[in-house]
Design a protein around this motif. Structure first.
Motif, PDB file in Angstrom:
ATOM      1  N   GLU A 131       0.827  -1.209   0.000  1.00 20.29           N
ATOM      2  CA  GLU A 131       0.000   0.000   0.000  1.00 20.29           C
ATOM      3  C   GLU A 131       0.863   1.262   0.000  1.00 20.29           C
ATOM      4  O   GLU A 131       0.560   2.243  -0.693  1.00 20.29           O
ATOM      5  CB  GLU A 131      -0.930  -0.001   1.217  1.00 20.29           C
ATOM      6  CG  GLU A 131      -2.052  -1.029   1.134  1.00 20.29           C
ATOM      7  CD  GLU A 131      -2.873  -1.090   2.413  1.00 20.29           C
ATOM      8  OE1 GLU A 131      -2.427  -0.503   3.443  1.00 20.29           O
ATOM      9  OE2 GLU A 131      -3.941  -1.738   2.420  1.00 20.29           O
ATOM     10  N   ASN A 132       1.945   1.247   0.777  1.00 20.13           N
ATOM     11  CA  ASN A 132       2.828   2.415   0.832  1.00 20.13           C
ATOM     12  C   ASN A 132       3.502   2.666  -0.517  1.00 20.13           C
ATOM     13  O   ASN A 132       3.624   3.818  -0.967  1.00 20.13           O
ATOM     14  CB  ASN A 132       3.894   2.229   1.915  1.00 20.13           C
ATOM     15  CG  ASN A 132       3.311   2.216   3.315  1.00 20.13           C
ATOM     16  OD1 ASN A 132       2.250   2.774   3.562  1.00 20.13           O
ATOM     17  ND2 ASN A 132       4.006   1.565   4.236  1.00 20.13           N
ATOM     18  N   GLY A 150       0.899   3.881  -3.043  1.00 15.20           N
ATOM     19  CA  GLY A 150       0.571   5.277  -2.763  1.00 15.20           C
ATOM     20  C   GLY A 150       1.658   6.228  -3.213  1.00 15.20           C
ATOM     21  O   GLY A 150       1.373   7.320  -3.708  1.00 15.20           O
ATOM     22  N   THR A 179       1.742   6.171  -7.309  1.00 14.50           N
ATOM     23  CA  THR A 179       0.547   6.619  -8.034  1.00 14.50           C
ATOM     24  C   THR A 179       0.723   7.994  -8.682  1.00 14.50           C
ATOM     25  O   THR A 179       0.299   8.200  -9.827  1.00 14.50           O
ATOM     26  CB  THR A 179      -0.677   6.607  -7.109  1.00 14.50           C
ATOM     27  OG1 THR A 179      -0.954   5.246  -6.715  1.00 14.50           O
ATOM     28  CG2 THR A 179      -1.909   7.181  -7.788  1.00 14.50           C
TER      29      THR A 179
END
Length: 485
Positions: free
Chosen positions: A440-441, A444, A447
């Motif tokens: 997820e990090n 993020g 992106t």
């Protein structure tokens, strides 16, 4: 050794082994960048006539002591490590890397972990991070790497395109990127993180025998990290959270402490180990080279004045003492010059004479003048060497122990280029929850990158480390793993 009034010393108080001959690769050269005495003499001379840190600008510091808990004199003749129970005063500066001096403490960033030991033989600086590896392994790439972490020259905004473009074109960064994007990328406090010398160093004992070492500071407070959302909240509400926490803990008598351990590699193992032991993007397996306890570091006194002590504190990995020397680590070799030279520019040619940097050992050399020379400037004593007036001279016993070098003078890379095994092993060691947060990090952070080719190139590196790792990141970005991987 340094107590002898006839011993010539460096500006950090360590004895000089040879003041007549520079250190070279063989009798015909070329000169070696690790000759920190030569570099200091030349750089100080250049500044004899009359800003914020480029990196690690935001920091906090504290005083304390280091106490030896295990006798390792069989490996090093360093006096401050010579006997169990011996205490040495020290100062530490923690910092973030990329942000300005007013940036937040709780951003995702490596933390500087710089320790100054005020030993009887001069100051010894161990200038590391809270990670055991780094993004690059050759100092020639350092200015470019840091440029990617700073602001775009036109927009003055952080630039994810530059960050991931550089990393995707520098696969050696993958190990450190994986650590940075994991839970460890945002420590809960400065007290709740480990510290590392990161580089490989050379230890020499009284008989001249050599071993290679890596330093590990293990926090006694336990490792704790911040949730991403809480870190962002603190960045907005209390950007000095880590600085405040450290100061308040010490003021309350809750003195943070770390145990120092080393890994020790026999000199000849460096030729046969499965990873190049001087490559700072790699770790040594603790199964191969177990941790050996050395001592305990305790922080028990806050600075009286932030500017005088924390802001003006200067550290250089080239500030060695007898028994501790440089290794052929290419990143370390560049830092031996770059750090001290940054301090000569930022603080001044006489930065080592400021109280926070001044060694406890007496300084005796022929450096004169320069900005802010607040001492006697040598008075009327002899100001050159060699001389016949009884001035200080070199101490042959302090000369570094030679090690063999070979090959043509050329710009070459390390022989070992496996950049995927260790980050893959790290990914597989994480729990499922930790892997999920890691992915997820990364998703993020990637992106905002507006070029698909950069994303695909980086996905390929994650996939080579571990197929699941790459596939999960690709899915999170709405992309597929490139066929070319």
């Amino acid at each position: 050794m340094s107590s002898n009034p006839n011993n010539l010393t460096t500006s950090w108080g360590a004895p000089v082994g040879d003041n007549q001959n520079s250190m070279t690769a063989g009798s015909r050269g070329p000169s070696l960048l690790q000759d920190v005495h030569l570099l200091e003499k030349l750089a100080h001379f250049n500044r004899e006539r009359i800003p914020e840190r480029v990196v690690h600008a935001k920091g906090a510091g504290a005083h304390g002591y280091f106490e030896v808990t295990q006798d390792l004199s069989q490996y090093t003749k360093a006096n401050f490590l010579s006997e169990v129970g011996k205490r040495t005063p020290m100062f530490i500066r923690f910092s973030t890397v990329a942000g300005e001096s007013g940036s937040s403490d709780t951003v995702r960033d490596p933390r500087g972990f710089a320790v100054k030991f005020y030993t009887e033989e001069g100051n010894y600086d161990l200038v590391g991070n809270n990670t055991p590896v780094f993004f690059i392994r050759d100092a020639i790439k350092f200015p470019d790497f840091i440029h990617t972490q700073k602001r775009h020259p036109q927009t003055h905004l952080k630039n994810p395109n530059a960050v991931w473009d550089f990393w995707s074109l520098s696969p050696e960064s993958l190990h450190q990127v994986t650590i940075l994007m994991s839970d460890r990328g945002i420590p809960a406090t400065l007290r709740h993180m480990h510290g590392f010398g990161s580089h490989t160093f050379k230890w020499v004992n009284a008989e001249g025998a050599v071993v290679w070492v890596k330093y590990h500071f293990k926090t006694e407070q336990g490792v704790k990290n911040l949730d991403v959302k809480l870190a962002a909240q603190l960045a907005a509400e209390n950007p000095d959270y880590h600085t405040e926490d450290l100061f308040n803990a010490i003021a309350a008598g809750d003195f943070p402490a770390w145990k120092l351990y080393v890994q020790i590699m026999p000199e000849k193992d460096a030729d046969t180990y499965r990873f190049d032991p001087f490559d700072v993007t790699k770790t040594w397996s603790q199964k191969d080279y177990p941790l050996i306890e050395v001592g305990r570091m305790v922080l028990d006194r806050n600075p009286e004045n932030y500017f005088a002590e924390v802001e003006q504190a200067t550290f250089s990995p080239g500030s060695f003492v007898p028994g501790i020397e440089a290794s052929p680590d290419k990143m370390l070799q560049g830092r031996l010059f770059a750090y001290a030279d940054a301090h000569r520019y930022r603080v001044g040619a006489n930065h080592n004479s400021l109280p926070i940097n001044q060694p406890k050992a007496e300084v005796r050399n022929y450096q004169r003048d320069g900005a802010m020379n607040h001492g006697t400037n040598g008075g009327g004593s002899v100001y050159y060497e060699p001389n016949s007036y009884g001035g200080p001279t070199e101490s042959p016993a302090a000369k570094p122990v030679p090690f063999e070098v070979s090959g043509q003078a050329d710009s070459v890379a390390y022989d070992h280029n496996d950049h995927y095994t260790q980050p893959g092993d790290l990914y597989r060691l994480l729990s499922e929850d930790e892997r999920t947060r890691l992915v997820e990090n990364i998703v993020g952070a990637m992106t905002p990158v507006d070029r698909e080719d950069i994303k695909l190139r980086q996905i390929g590196h994650f996939y080579k480390a571990d197929p699941e790792f790459g596939q999960r990141i690709a899915a999170g970005l709405g992309l597929a793993v490139p066929d070319s991987v």
